[in-house]
Write a protein that holds these residues in place. Structure first.
Motif, PDB file in Angstrom:
ATOM      1  N   PHE A 304      -6.781  26.568  -6.687  1.00 12.78           N
ATOM      2  CA  PHE A 304      -5.938  25.787  -6.224  1.00 12.78           C
ATOM      3  C   PHE A 304      -4.777  26.125  -5.272  1.00 12.78           C
ATOM      4  O   PHE A 304      -4.131  26.179  -4.179  1.00 12.78           O
ATOM      5  CB  PHE A 304      -5.434  25.020  -7.108  1.00 12.78           C
ATOM      6  CG  PHE A 304      -6.978  24.380  -8.375  1.00 12.78           C
ATOM      7  CD1 PHE A 304      -7.327  23.473  -7.281  1.00 12.78           C
ATOM      8  CD2 PHE A 304      -6.136  23.888  -9.408  1.00 12.78           C
ATOM      9  CE1 PHE A 304      -8.010  22.463  -8.020  1.00 12.78           C
ATOM     10  CE2 PHE A 304      -7.378  22.835 -10.219  1.00 12.78           C
ATOM     11  CZ  PHE A 304      -8.545  22.673  -9.177  1.00 12.78           C
ATOM     12  N   TYR A 307      -5.057  26.045  -1.408  1.00  8.43           N
ATOM     13  CA  TYR A 307      -4.604  25.503  -1.110  1.00  8.43           C
ATOM     14  C   TYR A 307      -3.452  25.558  -0.945  1.00  8.43           C
ATOM     15  O   TYR A 307      -2.248  23.975   0.300  1.00  8.43           O
ATOM     16  CB  TYR A 307      -4.862  23.767  -2.127  1.00  8.43           C
ATOM     17  CG  TYR A 307      -5.966  23.984  -1.674  1.00  8.43           C
ATOM     18  CD1 TYR A 307      -6.997  24.354  -1.031  1.00  8.43           C
ATOM     19  CD2 TYR A 307      -6.766  23.511  -2.987  1.00  8.43           C
ATOM     20  CE1 TYR A 307      -8.589  24.279  -1.574  1.00  8.43           C
ATOM     21  CE2 TYR A 307      -8.264  23.288  -3.522  1.00  8.43           C
ATOM     22  CZ  TYR A 307      -9.102  23.625  -2.601  1.00  8.43           C
ATOM     23  OH  TYR A 307     -10.691  23.090  -3.035  1.00  8.43           O
ATOM     24  N   ILE A 444      -5.747  19.576 -15.314  1.00  9.03           N
ATOM     25  CA  ILE A 444      -5.875  19.393 -14.182  1.00  9.03           C
ATOM     26  C   ILE A 444      -5.441  18.464 -13.103  1.00  9.03           C
ATOM     27  O   ILE A 444      -4.610  18.669 -12.206  1.00  9.03           O
ATOM     28  CB  ILE A 444      -7.015  19.228 -13.236  1.00  9.03           C
ATOM     29  CG1 ILE A 444      -7.683  21.417 -13.690  1.00  9.03           C
ATOM     30  CG2 ILE A 444      -7.607  19.523 -11.747  1.00  9.03           C
ATOM     31  CD1 ILE A 444      -9.252  21.281 -13.669  1.00  9.03           C
ATOM     32  N   PRO A 445      -5.809  17.441 -13.476  1.00 10.92           N
ATOM     33  CA  PRO A 445      -3.896  16.019 -12.640  1.00 10.92           C
ATOM     34  C   PRO A 445      -3.410  16.231 -12.576  1.00 10.92           C
ATOM     35  O   PRO A 445      -2.303  16.397 -12.020  1.00 10.92           O
ATOM     36  CB  PRO A 445      -4.714  15.366 -12.878  1.00 10.92           C
ATOM     37  CG  PRO A 445      -6.502  15.074 -14.057  1.00 10.92           C
ATOM     38  CD  PRO A 445      -6.084  16.460 -14.378  1.00 10.92           C
ATOM     39  N   SER A 448      -1.116  19.053 -10.292  1.00  4.01           N
ATOM     40  CA  SER A 448      -1.826  19.217  -9.356  1.00  4.01           C
ATOM     41  C   SER A 448      -1.107  18.430  -9.362  1.00  4.01           C
ATOM     42  O   SER A 448      -0.020  18.916  -8.038  1.00  4.01           O
ATOM     43  CB  SER A 448      -3.462  18.457  -8.997  1.00  4.01           C
ATOM     44  OG  SER A 448      -4.224  18.950  -9.225  1.00  4.01           O
ATOM     45  N   TYR A 452       1.897  20.070  -6.194  1.00  2.00           N
ATOM     46  CA  TYR A 452       1.735  19.309  -4.738  1.00  2.00           C
ATOM     47  C   TYR A 452       2.389  18.819  -4.578  1.00  2.00           C
ATOM     48  O   TYR A 452       3.265  19.020  -3.722  1.00  2.00           O
ATOM     49  CB  TYR A 452      -0.165  19.123  -4.328  1.00  2.00           C
ATOM     50  CG  TYR A 452      -0.759  20.696  -4.244  1.00  2.00           C
ATOM     51  CD1 TYR A 452      -0.530  21.650  -4.139  1.00  2.00           C
ATOM     52  CD2 TYR A 452      -2.339  20.635  -5.313  1.00  2.00           C
ATOM     53  CE1 TYR A 452      -1.633  22.735  -4.464  1.00  2.00           C
ATOM     54  CE2 TYR A 452      -3.065  21.165  -5.917  1.00  2.00           C
ATOM     55  CZ  TYR A 452      -2.916  22.197  -5.045  1.00  2.00           C
ATOM     56  OH  TYR A 452      -3.314  23.522  -4.937  1.00  2.00           O
ATOM     57  N   LYS A 453       2.729  17.740  -5.693  1.00  2.00           N
ATOM     58  CA  LYS A 453       3.804  16.326  -5.636  1.00  2.00           C
ATOM     59  C   LYS A 453       5.036  17.059  -5.508  1.00  2.00           C
ATOM     60  O   LYS A 453       5.448  16.650  -4.188  1.00  2.00           O
ATOM     61  CB  LYS A 453       3.010  15.287  -6.194  1.00  2.00           C
ATOM     62  CG  LYS A 453       1.809  15.125  -5.785  1.00  2.00           C
ATOM     63  CD  LYS A 453       2.428  13.293  -4.551  1.00  2.00           C
ATOM     64  CE  LYS A 453       1.470  12.242  -4.242  1.00  2.00           C
ATOM     65  NZ  LYS A 453       1.596  11.822  -2.960  1.00  2.00           N
ATOM     66  N   ILE A 461       1.432  24.050 -11.304  1.00  2.00           N
ATOM     67  CA  ILE A 461      -0.852  24.036 -11.420  1.00  2.00           C
ATOM     68  C   ILE A 461      -0.467  24.877 -12.911  1.00  2.00           C
ATOM     69  O   ILE A 461      -0.900  23.782 -13.747  1.00  2.00           O
ATOM     70  CB  ILE A 461      -1.359  24.814 -10.462  1.00  2.00           C
ATOM     71  CG1 ILE A 461      -0.589  24.422  -8.551  1.00  2.00           C
ATOM     72  CG2 ILE A 461      -2.694  24.621 -10.460  1.00  2.00           C
ATOM     73  CD1 ILE A 461      -1.321  24.820  -7.624  1.00  2.00           C
TER      74      ILE A 461
END
Length: 511
Positions: A304, A307, A444-445, A448, A452-453, A461
């Motif tokens: 991850f 990214y 993981i959600p 994320s 990221y958001k 993360i």
């Protein structure tokens, strides 16, 4: 460990006598598994707890000490390779880290998981005195894992394309893909090593594994230094040394077994290893799913990070943190191996109270070690990153991530111990579902969203994924507290009887 080194407090008297003198067991199965015979008395007060804690600690650390050393030594093979890769270039460090974490990490999880089926079967059979079955279980596992390795070769061959497809940068994907092809021999070393290790662990022959692993680590560090600093062979040289080190371990362990050190548990190669493979595959797959989901989980952190902005620095810094986390986790995994042996042996011997108490000792011990390691990292936060890389940007990010690393070490030092109990008791399939829910539907959600958001980057993360580990540990702890250990001991006896019989009805005993 020689045959006369196995001490009576750690095993059944009948088994210890057989190990020392090589005589056949004269006890019947029912006599060997008399309910409560040799089990610890109920603990009714603090004094009883302290007394039994001291007794069980000696038994546990008799196994855990060499197991931790073995785990640290074998893990350090890849870690040493990453350290030397970091002194070649930042791209080399990122490429080797991604190969170790994603490609080799994926295969490692499958192989370790499938090999861990032997922890349940060999451990419980050894506790019940059914030594002749251990060699057959080992050979079945070799057959299944080598067949799996052939299939997994495709992952190594097409690693560059796979990494690019899932979003890694072009430079990292190409370098990691090339290194993956070099590392195919390591895959087949995994296929032989993990069943062999579980076979030896079940019999408490861990000291021999520790000596072999120590020798491999010393040679690996020396040859890696020569390859990079003197010969300047780059990643190709590092791959050759890493493959050679793993194959040294495999050959030495198998030579130890074939040398006659395991008594009745190894009576030679047998065609029986090819009988009823499907039932063995089912248990191996259940073990693989359970442990793969755990191994891949934090390996996915490195993926991850690829990214994020400034991907090479993020991947390199996080790979260093994962490297250290992995070293610390080896302490817990060594304790995992020890408690798995203790639980499976005691359930096989029908000692439910001892099996349950061994867990409590393991959790307390592993937690205290995790706290000590975290404290050392926080104290030397400004100094240790320079050991891994010459890139100042990577060093700064490692320093920034150190508090999260310290917290993860404490939490992750408990989780593998709980998993060791699950393997020793044969709960692999149930824990696999728990892992899917807590890790992949929650951790993981959540990670994320935070990473990221909400733009918390690597820290976000990591925080979300760590929450998944906490939830998983809480659920397994609840299961352990609710477990009827007398019933588990009875189920272990039934599992041993059916697996020894080799019938197709074994399918009903996998869980």
């Amino acid at each position: 460990m020689e045959k006369d080194d196995v001490k009576e407090p750690f095993l059944l008297r009948a088994t210890a006598a057989e190990q020392a003198g090589g005589s056949a067991l004269s006890l019947s199965s029912s006599a060997a598994l008399t309910v409560g015979d040799g089990d610890i008395p109920p603990i009714s007060g603090f004094g009883d707890f302290v007394r039994e804690f001291n007794v069980e600690s000696k038994k546990l650390w008799y196994l855990a000490g060499p197991a931790i050393f073995t785990s640290l030594s074998q893990y350090s093979l890849g870690a040493v390779t990453q350290v030397f890769a970091g002194h070649i270039s930042t791209l080399s460090l990122a490429a080797v880290s991604v190969e170790n974490s994603v490609i080799a990490g994926f295969s490692f999880g499958i192989m370790l998981g499938m090999g861990s089926a032997l922890e349940t079967l060999c451990g419980q059979a050894f506790g019940a005195g059914k030594l002749s079955m251990l060699g057959v279980y080992l050979q079945r596992s070799w057959v299944i894992l080598n067949a799996t390795a052939i299939i997994l070769c495709l992952l190594y061959v097409f690693a560059a394309q796979i990494l690019a497809f899932i979003g890694q940068t072009r430079s990292i994907s190409q370098a990691a893909g090339l290194f993956s092809i070099y590392m195919i021999p390591q895959l087949f070393a995994y296929a032989l090593n993990f069943p062999t290790a579980k076979f030896l662990q079940a019999q408490s022959k861990i000291m021999a594994m520790a000596v072999i692993s120590a020798a491999a680590l010393v040679m690996h560090a020396l040859f890696s230094w020569v390859t990079v600093a003197k010969l300047r062979w780059g990643m190709e040289g590092l791959a050759a040394v890493l493959n050679g080190s793993w194959w040294f371990i495999v050959v030495a362990q198998i030579a130890y077994i074939l040398g006659g050190t395991c008594g009745e548990s190894w009576s030679g190669f047998s065609w029986e290893a090819f009988h009823n493979l499907w039932s063995f595959v089912r248990l191996s797959l259940a073990s693989a799913v359970m442990l793969c989901l755990e191994v891949w989980y934090f390996m996915a952190l490195v993926l991850f990070a690829g990214y994020l902005k400034n991907a090479e620095v993020s991947v390199a810094a996080l790979s260093i943190c994962m490297n250290i986390l992995g070293w610390a986790a080896m302490v817990a995994i060594g304790t995992n191996a020890a408690v798995s042996v203790r639980v499976s042996n005691e359930l096989g011997a029908n000692h439910p109270r001892t099996a349950k108490f061994s867990l409590a000792v393991a959790v307390i011990s592993s937690t205290m070690i995790g706290i000590a390691i975290s404290a050392v990292l926080l104290i030397f936060r400004e100094r240790y990153p320079s050991f891994f890389t010459d890139d100042e940007a990577v060093r700064d990010m490692v320093r920034e991530l150190t508090p999260m690393l310290a917290l993860s070490i404490v939490i992750n030092n408990v989780q593998p111990v709980l998993s060791g109990v699950a393997v020793g008791a044969g709960w692999q399939a149930v824990v696999a579902y728990i892992n899917i829910g807590s890790y992949y539907f929650l951790g993981i959600p959540l990670g994320s969203v935070l990473g990221y958001k909400l733009d918390f980057g690597v820290t976000g993360i990591w925080s979300g994924m760590l929450m998944g580990t906490v939830i998983q540990s809480m659920i397994i702890t609840w299961m352990i507290c609710k477990t009827n250990w007398d019933k588990e001991a009875t189920m272990a006896e039934e599992r041993i009887r059916k697996w020894e019989g080799g019938s197709d009805s074994e399918d009903n005993t996998l869980n």
